[in-house]
Design a protein around this motif. Structure first.
Motif, PDB file in Angstrom:
ATOM      1  N   THR A   1     -40.269  61.239 -25.526  1.00 35.62           N
ATOM      2  CA  THR A   1     -40.299  59.930 -24.887  1.00 35.62           C
ATOM      3  C   THR A   1     -39.957  59.991 -23.399  1.00 35.62           C
ATOM      4  O   THR A   1     -40.512  59.243 -22.603  1.00 35.62           O
ATOM      5  CB  THR A   1     -39.295  58.990 -25.587  1.00 35.62           C
ATOM      6  N   ARG A   2     -39.036  60.896 -23.017  1.00 32.90           N
ATOM      7  CA  ARG A   2     -38.480  60.849 -21.660  1.00 32.90           C
ATOM      8  C   ARG A   2     -38.556  62.146 -20.869  1.00 32.90           C
ATOM      9  O   ARG A   2     -38.045  62.209 -19.763  1.00 32.90           O
ATOM     10  CB  ARG A   2     -37.008  60.433 -21.752  1.00 32.90           C
ATOM     11  N   ARG A   3     -39.156  63.167 -21.375  1.00 31.50           N
ATOM     12  CA  ARG A   3     -39.165  64.487 -20.741  1.00 31.50           C
ATOM     13  C   ARG A   3     -39.546  64.444 -19.257  1.00 31.50           C
ATOM     14  O   ARG A   3     -40.443  63.723 -18.848  1.00 31.50           O
ATOM     15  CB  ARG A   3     -40.160  65.367 -21.486  1.00 31.50           C
ATOM     16  N   LEU A   4     -38.824  65.230 -18.478  1.00 26.70           N
ATOM     17  CA  LEU A   4     -39.107  65.374 -17.048  1.00 26.70           C
ATOM     18  C   LEU A   4     -40.031  66.562 -16.847  1.00 26.70           C
ATOM     19  O   LEU A   4     -39.735  67.668 -17.306  1.00 26.70           O
ATOM     20  CB  LEU A   4     -37.800  65.603 -16.267  1.00 26.70           C
ATOM     21  N   GLN A   5     -41.150  66.349 -16.186  1.00 29.49           N
ATOM     22  CA  GLN A   5     -42.051  67.458 -15.864  1.00 29.49           C
ATOM     23  C   GLN A   5     -41.269  68.473 -15.034  1.00 29.49           C
ATOM     24  O   GLN A   5     -40.759  68.138 -13.978  1.00 29.49           O
ATOM     25  CB  GLN A   5     -43.267  66.945 -15.072  1.00 29.49           C
ATOM     26  N   GLY A   6     -41.090  69.670 -15.537  1.00 25.27           N
ATOM     27  CA  GLY A   6     -40.297  70.685 -14.855  1.00 25.27           C
ATOM     28  C   GLY A   6     -38.896  70.826 -15.438  1.00 25.27           C
ATOM     29  O   GLY A   6     -38.182  71.758 -15.132  1.00 25.27           O
ATOM     30  N   GLY A   7     -38.488  69.865 -16.259  1.00 24.58           N
ATOM     31  CA  GLY A   7     -37.228  69.937 -16.986  1.00 24.58           C
ATOM     32  C   GLY A   7     -35.984  70.010 -16.114  1.00 24.58           C
ATOM     33  O   GLY A   7     -35.956  69.515 -14.984  1.00 24.58           O
ATOM     34  N   MET A   8     -34.953  70.630 -16.676  1.00 24.62           N
ATOM     35  CA  MET A   8     -33.663  70.728 -15.993  1.00 24.62           C
ATOM     36  C   MET A   8     -33.778  71.485 -14.672  1.00 24.62           C
ATOM     37  O   MET A   8     -33.067  71.165 -13.726  1.00 24.62           O
ATOM     38  CB  MET A   8     -32.627  71.407 -16.890  1.00 24.62           C
ATOM     39  N   LYS A   9     -34.671  72.459 -14.591  1.00 26.38           N
ATOM     40  CA  LYS A   9     -34.848  73.186 -13.328  1.00 26.38           C
ATOM     41  C   LYS A   9     -35.262  72.225 -12.219  1.00 26.38           C
ATOM     42  O   LYS A   9     -34.759  72.292 -11.110  1.00 26.38           O
ATOM     43  CB  LYS A   9     -35.879  74.303 -13.491  1.00 26.38           C
ATOM     44  N   GLU A  10     -36.156  71.319 -12.537  1.00 26.85           N
ATOM     45  CA  GLU A  10     -36.607  70.318 -11.560  1.00 26.85           C
ATOM     46  C   GLU A  10     -35.472  69.360 -11.208  1.00 26.85           C
ATOM     47  O   GLU A  10     -35.283  69.001 -10.048  1.00 26.85           O
ATOM     48  CB  GLU A  10     -37.798  69.543 -12.130  1.00 26.85           C
TER      49      GLU A  10
END
Length: 59
Positions: free
Chosen positions: A31-40
């Motif tokens: 639902t909420r994932r950030l493209q690039g994840g925690m690294k981003e």
């Protein structure tokens, strides 16, 4: 953490995952994932800041 502190009803994410952690939200949540994840997120890019501002949950 909200559940641990008594501020949330359950530790689970509303996407169905058993624990709603920052890593889950940024890296894995359907639902909420950030493209690039925690690294981003750690880079604090404009996109990451916009993602944080648009989240529909209190963190």
């Amino acid at each position: 953490m909200l559940h641990k502190w008594g501020l949330g009803p359950t530790p689970g994410c509303d996407c169905g995952y058993e624990k709603q952690t920052a890593i889950h939200i940024a890296d894995d949540c359907n639902t909420r994932r950030l493209q690039g994840g925690m690294k981003e997120l750690h880079r604090a890019t404009i996109g990451a800041v916009q993602w944080l501002n648009s989240l529909d949950i209190q963190i």
